[in-house]
Design a protein around this motif. Structure first.
Motif, PDB file in Angstrom:
ATOM      1  N   GLU A  84     -26.578  21.577 -10.716  1.00 49.68           N
ATOM      2  CA  GLU A  84     -25.805  21.116 -11.874  1.00 49.68           C
ATOM      3  C   GLU A  84     -26.744  20.875 -13.057  1.00 49.68           C
ATOM      4  N   PHE A  85     -27.955  20.388 -12.730  1.00 51.28           N
ATOM      5  CA  PHE A  85     -28.951  20.148 -13.778  1.00 51.28           C
ATOM      6  C   PHE A  85     -29.363  21.464 -14.433  1.00 51.28           C
ATOM      7  N   THR A  86     -29.720  22.470 -13.621  1.00 46.14           N
ATOM      8  CA  THR A  86     -30.175  23.729 -14.227  1.00 46.14           C
ATOM      9  C   THR A  86     -29.016  24.458 -14.909  1.00 46.14           C
ATOM     10  N   GLU A  87     -27.815  24.307 -14.359  1.00 46.64           N
ATOM     11  CA  GLU A  87     -26.651  24.931 -15.009  1.00 46.64           C
ATOM     12  C   GLU A  87     -26.503  24.368 -16.428  1.00 46.64           C
ATOM     13  N   ASP A  88     -26.650  23.062 -16.532  1.00 43.88           N
ATOM     14  CA  ASP A  88     -26.584  22.392 -17.835  1.00 43.88           C
ATOM     15  C   ASP A  88     -27.702  22.839 -18.764  1.00 43.88           C
ATOM     16  N   GLU A  89     -28.899  22.966 -18.194  1.00 43.05           N
ATOM     17  CA  GLU A  89     -30.086  23.196 -19.008  1.00 43.05           C
ATOM     18  C   GLU A  89     -30.354  24.666 -19.275  1.00 43.05           C
ATOM     19  N   SER A  90     -29.650  25.572 -18.590  1.00 44.84           N
ATOM     20  CA  SER A  90     -29.848  26.993 -18.823  1.00 44.84           C
ATOM     21  C   SER A  90     -29.563  27.289 -20.293  1.00 44.84           C
ATOM     22  N   CYS A  91     -30.456  28.047 -20.937  1.00 43.47           N
ATOM     23  CA  CYS A  91     -30.265  28.271 -22.367  1.00 43.47           C
ATOM     24  C   CYS A  91     -29.199  29.323 -22.619  1.00 43.47           C
ATOM     25  N   GLY A  92     -28.855  30.095 -21.583  1.00 46.18           N
ATOM     26  CA  GLY A  92     -27.773  31.045 -21.721  1.00 46.18           C
ATOM     27  C   GLY A  92     -28.179  32.428 -22.187  1.00 46.18           C
ATOM     28  N   CYS A 115     -30.156  34.823 -20.640  1.00 45.79           N
ATOM     29  CA  CYS A 115     -30.042  35.914 -19.665  1.00 45.79           C
ATOM     30  C   CYS A 115     -28.909  35.639 -18.678  1.00 45.79           C
ATOM     31  N   THR A 116     -28.272  36.728 -18.236  1.00 42.60           N
ATOM     32  CA  THR A 116     -27.088  36.623 -17.394  1.00 42.60           C
ATOM     33  C   THR A 116     -27.349  35.981 -16.031  1.00 42.60           C
ATOM     34  N   PRO A 117     -28.426  36.387 -15.319  1.00 41.98           N
ATOM     35  CA  PRO A 117     -28.606  35.820 -13.975  1.00 41.98           C
ATOM     36  C   PRO A 117     -28.638  34.293 -13.990  1.00 41.98           C
ATOM     37  N   CYS A 118     -29.278  33.733 -15.002  1.00 43.00           N
ATOM     38  CA  CYS A 118     -29.406  32.285 -15.055  1.00 43.00           C
ATOM     39  C   CYS A 118     -28.115  31.655 -15.567  1.00 43.00           C
ATOM     40  N   ARG A 119     -27.556  32.216 -16.645  1.00 37.22           N
ATOM     41  CA  ARG A 119     -26.371  31.609 -17.256  1.00 37.22           C
ATOM     42  C   ARG A 119     -25.200  31.588 -16.287  1.00 37.22           C
ATOM     43  N   ILE A 120     -24.905  32.755 -15.685  1.00 38.21           N
ATOM     44  CA  ILE A 120     -23.737  32.828 -14.808  1.00 38.21           C
ATOM     45  C   ILE A 120     -24.104  32.483 -13.373  1.00 38.21           C
ATOM     46  N   GLY A 121     -25.330  32.882 -12.987  1.00 39.13           N
ATOM     47  CA  GLY A 121     -25.754  32.645 -11.600  1.00 39.13           C
ATOM     48  C   GLY A 121     -25.791  31.178 -11.223  1.00 39.13           C
ATOM     49  N   THR A 122     -26.377  30.353 -12.094  1.00 35.65           N
ATOM     50  CA  THR A 122     -26.468  28.930 -11.739  1.00 35.65           C
ATOM     51  C   THR A 122     -25.079  28.301 -11.700  1.00 35.65           C
ATOM     52  N   LYS A 123     -24.191  28.786 -12.552  1.00 30.38           N
ATOM     53  CA  LYS A 123     -22.808  28.291 -12.572  1.00 30.38           C
ATOM     54  C   LYS A 123     -22.128  28.591 -11.233  1.00 30.38           C
ATOM     55  N   ARG A 124     -22.279  29.852 -10.792  1.00 30.88           N
ATOM     56  CA  ARG A 124     -21.648  30.240  -9.515  1.00 30.88           C
ATOM     57  C   ARG A 124     -22.261  29.474  -8.342  1.00 30.88           C
ATOM     58  N   LEU A 176     -37.449  29.054 -15.664  1.00 29.02           N
ATOM     59  CA  LEU A 176     -36.322  28.169 -15.366  1.00 29.02           C
ATOM     60  C   LEU A 176     -35.341  28.860 -14.424  1.00 29.02           C
ATOM     61  N   GLY A 177     -34.943  30.079 -14.797  1.00 27.59           N
ATOM     62  CA  GLY A 177     -33.977  30.805 -13.978  1.00 27.59           C
ATOM     63  C   GLY A 177     -34.562  31.265 -12.652  1.00 27.59           C
ATOM     64  N   GLN A 178     -35.819  31.753 -12.718  1.00 34.63           N
ATOM     65  CA  GLN A 178     -36.434  32.280 -11.495  1.00 34.63           C
ATOM     66  C   GLN A 178     -36.587  31.210 -10.426  1.00 34.63           C
ATOM     67  N   LYS A 236     -26.982  32.498  -0.265  1.00 37.11           N
ATOM     68  CA  LYS A 236     -28.316  33.048  -0.024  1.00 37.11           C
ATOM     69  C   LYS A 236     -28.582  34.280  -0.879  1.00 37.11           C
ATOM     70  N   THR A 237     -27.651  35.244  -0.858  1.00 36.87           N
ATOM     71  CA  THR A 237     -27.919  36.500  -1.587  1.00 36.87           C
ATOM     72  C   THR A 237     -27.960  36.252  -3.090  1.00 36.87           C
ATOM     73  N   LEU A 238     -27.057  35.406  -3.570  1.00 32.79           N
ATOM     74  CA  LEU A 238     -27.044  35.113  -5.007  1.00 32.79           C
ATOM     75  C   LEU A 238     -28.362  34.456  -5.425  1.00 32.79           C
ATOM     76  N   SER A 239     -28.845  33.527  -4.589  1.00 33.94           N
ATOM     77  CA  SER A 239     -30.098  32.844  -4.899  1.00 33.94           C
ATOM     78  C   SER A 239     -31.242  33.844  -5.010  1.00 33.94           C
ATOM     79  N   GLU A 240     -31.325  34.750  -4.045  1.00 33.75           N
ATOM     80  CA  GLU A 240     -32.392  35.758  -4.063  1.00 33.75           C
ATOM     81  C   GLU A 240     -32.302  36.611  -5.322  1.00 33.75           C
ATOM     82  N   THR A 241     -31.070  36.984  -5.689  1.00 34.42           N
ATOM     83  CA  THR A 241     -30.889  37.840  -6.863  1.00 34.42           C
ATOM     84  C   THR A 241     -31.338  37.145  -8.138  1.00 34.42           C
ATOM     85  N   ILE A 242     -30.937  35.887  -8.294  1.00 35.16           N
ATOM     86  CA  ILE A 242     -31.324  35.145  -9.502  1.00 35.16           C
ATOM     87  C   ILE A 242     -32.837  35.039  -9.579  1.00 35.16           C
ATOM     88  N   LYS A 243     -33.435  34.730  -8.435  1.00 35.00           N
ATOM     89  CA  LYS A 243     -34.879  34.560  -8.373  1.00 35.00           C
ATOM     90  C   LYS A 243     -35.589  35.826  -8.857  1.00 35.00           C
TER      91      LYS A 243
END
Lengths: 597, 132
Positions: A448-456, A458-467, A503-505, A489-496
């Protein structure tokens, strides 16, 4: 010549100030004056002592008496008993939590025994607003030495040889970073101090700036000399008013003493520092985002290369280091790279400051040599788990880090070991968890913290952390499926693999580091709709034990939804369909007749 | 304060400011320090313990003894011999001197603290503390 026989140091860090320590200073001065000994005892406020758990702290020297949880009204007894008659005030002494014996000398406290204070050397020792005290502690000698006895190349070589690595989280070798900035020729270069401390629970940079601001001013000037920059900038959170105030004073005093400005120490070297305020966005701790924010742009990262050493602030070569990294520089130049590199492990030299928080007895700020084990930090220095509960995990590295468990306790802490264990050093936050903490909830908190703090950007971080945080929310409410766990698990690997910046990685790390170790706990939430730690309120059920209930009706009266029924003096029953799991009955029952599971 | 013009000047300033923090630096290394404790209860103060303490502080500063800490303590019980001073050299038993005055301070510093020689006026220690 000072006639002071004793010094009384009162902690003036943010924590103790909020517990009224400034009033303690005022009262001490008042009573000293009333008793006519204001010329014999010096009272001053210092930076953080680190022992925040028991603040406000008052330390008396030379006898090292350590008073804890001092109230302004205790000033009178300290003056009358201790300072006049030489009798220690027993009730204010620190008591060993396990044995309850009073310890009258801070040297004998477990909290300090294993510490080694390099970056925090002056915190809790000098008055941060007094440049003369900093000079008395060898302040600005390292700058003087660099300017008069060393070439910029030699300074860089010394820092390289010391093995110092970036303390902000990345762990990149500092000397190498300086060398890159040095090699890029330009008419203008910049030194930037990153004081945008953002990890939840971490406060070491704030404490250094509050307790020893001159060490940062000096180190930035040394860095400027080494890389060929004459302008320094400190990027600091506006939420750190006390740190800003003391840093400003330090910069002004240094200018007045000719230690900043034109022709420093008559060597022809010019250097000055300006403060830039951040608005507290987590991503601005990333160096490219930080630079954009300083330029007035949006605080968003850009891809590297180009590295700031090549093209940073206004496109000029810029060297960015963290506060704690800078705090080590003057000591390295004075005591030598060999001294510094004799501390620590093979690849991580020196010491590291950690902010201990969570379910630990001694919440506070500590500094230990690299290679100290987690067990020593948590159980010896930290005093173990609160309330005698069982240790479950420790979260290091903030939202980018991961959780380490019982099996990792004997791992020597350094940059590489923590990464190998699936976490990271980060800036040094350490949040300790006990058996009552639910791991999927912990992961959810960080996401929830990174979702809030994501600057938006890049897509993996903006939408990935939300999901990710949606999935975790579902799981902690008992609505998750086994497919959701796989998806996690798979989503986490993809975002990374695909996010733009650090921040996103690293955002999925709290999931990745808990899902394997605590797989059973995740599965219990999904399959049995049960939270083994008893923390997820949506999954709890409250029951009344027939043998313990005496029918006092206290629970049925407190229940806000009328879910409890039963006659006076007969066993009560909770209607699970009506119960909203607020826990009011559980709190109210005096006979331990209500259980949750 | 004018601007500092050279490293030399900065070093001189450091020496000048050292006394501001020396009590703290000594406290930080207490185990290596020679401890001079002046009994400062009512009886001691009435007999001049404050002057004795000041004399010790001056003497230690004048001779630049950076391994001596002067501190105060409560009544040691030798009220007949006030002012009393207890000197503890690391690794040795504490020695208590009675009826100390300014001249005796010089003597104690000269003989016992610097050279470890005993001198007249020592009160046999008749008590044990809880630490023993």
């Amino acid at each position: 010549m000072s006639r002071y026989k004793m010094h009384v140091l009162v902690c003036g860090g943010t924590g103790c100030v909020s517990s009224n320590s400034i009033q303690i200073v005022e009262n001490l001065k008042k009573y000293l004056k009333e008793n006519g000994i204001e010329d014999e005892v010096q009272v001053l406020k210092t930076g953080c002592f680190g022992f925040c758990e028991k603040g406000p702290i008052v330390k008396i020297l030379p006898d090292n008496t350590f008073y804890v949880q001092v109230k302004p009204e205790d000033a009178e007894i300290i003056v009358k008993e201790h300072l006049i008659k030489g009798r220690k005030v027993e009730r204010l002494l620190y008591k060993e939590p396990n044995t309850q014996t009073a310890i009258d000398d801070s040297k004998h406290m477990d909290f300090y025994k294993k510490q080694m204070r390099v970056a925090l050397r002056n915190c809790g020792f000098i008055d941060p607003d007094n440049i003369e005290e900093y000079i008395a502690r060898d302040g600005y000698q390292a700058l003087g030495k660099a300017l008069t006895e060393m070439t910029p190349e030699q300074v860089i070589e010394e820092v390289k040889k010391s093995g110092l690595r970036g303390r902000g989280g990345g762990g990149f070798p500092t000397g190498l970073k300086w060398e890159f900035a040095y090699k890029n020729k330009s008419d203008q270069k910049y030194v930037v101090c990153n004081a945008d401390e953002g990890d939840p629970g971490a406060f070491m940079d704030r404490s250094i700036l509050e307790g020893d601001p001159h060490s940062i001013v000096e180190a930035m000037a040394i860095c400027g000399y080494a890389i060929g920059a004459n302008k320094g900038l400190v990027y600091i959170r506006a939420e750190y008013p006390l740190a800003v105030k003391r840093l400003k004073k330090a910069i002004e005093d240094a200018r007045e003493y000719g230690l900043l400005g034109k022709n420093i120490l008559d060597t022809g070297f010019d250097f000055d520092i300006e403060i830039k305020y951040g608005a507290g966005a987590f991503v601005c701790g990333e160096e490219t985002a930080l630079i954009h924010s300083m330029e007035g742009e949006r605080g968003e990262p850009t891809t590297k290369p180009p590295f700031p050493a090549e093209s940073g602030y206004w496109g000029k070569p810029t060297n960015v280091n963290n506060v704690e990294t800078f705090a080590n520089i003057p000591v390295i130049l004075l005591k030598g790279a060999d001294w510094f590199s004799s501390i620590g492990t093979e690849k991580s030299k020196g010491t590291k400051v950690f902010a201990l928080a969570g379910k630990i007895n001694n919440v506070g700020l500590i500094e230990v040599p690299m290679g100290t084990t987690l067990r020593e930090v948590i159980f010896d220095i930290g005093g173990g788990i609160k309330g005698g509960k069982k240790f479950k995990a420790v979260q290091t590295g903030g939202p980018s880090g991961g959780c380490l468990t019982e099996k990792d306790l004997d791992t020597p802490i350094d940059f590489d070991n923590l990464v190998a264990k699936g976490s990271m050093m980060g800036s040094g936050g350490m949040i300790v968890m006990d058996e009552d903490d639910c791991m999927p909830s912990v992961a959810k908190f960080y996401l929830e913290f990174t979702e809030d703090e994501s600057c938006g950007k890049c897509t993996p971080c903006r939408i990935g952390t939300k999901r990710l945080s949606e999935l975790l929310d579902k799981i902690t409410k008992g609505q998750g499926t086994m497919e959701d766990l796989e998806m996690l698990k798979t989503l986490s690997e993809t975002i990374k693999d695909t996010a733009l910046c650090g921040l996103g990685q690293t955002a999925p790390n709290p999931v990745l580091s808990t899902i394997d170790t605590f797989w059973d706990e995740y599965v219990a939430h999904v399959k049995e709709h049960r939270c083994p730690a008893g923390q997820c309120s949506a999954l709890l059920q409250y029951f009344i034990l027939e043998e313990k209930c005496i029918g006092c009706t206290a629970c049925s009266r407190v229940c806000p939804v009328g879910a409890i029924s039963g006659k006076v003096k007969s066993t009560h029953v909770i209607d699970q369909d009506k119960c909203i799991k607020c826990g009011a009955c559980y709190e109210k029952c005096k006979f331990s007749a209500i259980i949750k599971k | 304060m004018g601007k500092i013009k050279s490293l030399e000047e900065l070093k001189q300033l450091r020496e000048q400011y050292k006394s501001k923090v020396d009590i703290r630096e000594k406290g930080d290394q207490m185990e290596k320090m020679i401890l001079v404790r002046v009994a400062m209860a009512t009886c001691g103060i009435a007999s001049g313990a404050r002057d004795v303490m000041d004399a010790f502080i001056d003497e230690v500063a004048n001779r630049k003894l950076d391994n001596v800490v002067v501190s105060q303590t409560g009544c040691m019980g030798y009220c007949y011999a006030e002012p009393t001073v207890e000197v503890t050299i690391p690794g040795k038993e504490p020695v208590v001197f009675g009826e100390v005055n300014k001249d005796r301070v010089k003597e104690i510093v000269d003989k016992y603290i610097i050279h470890g020689e005993l001198l007249d006026g020592i009160i046999p220690v008749t008590h044990k503390t809880v630490d023993d």
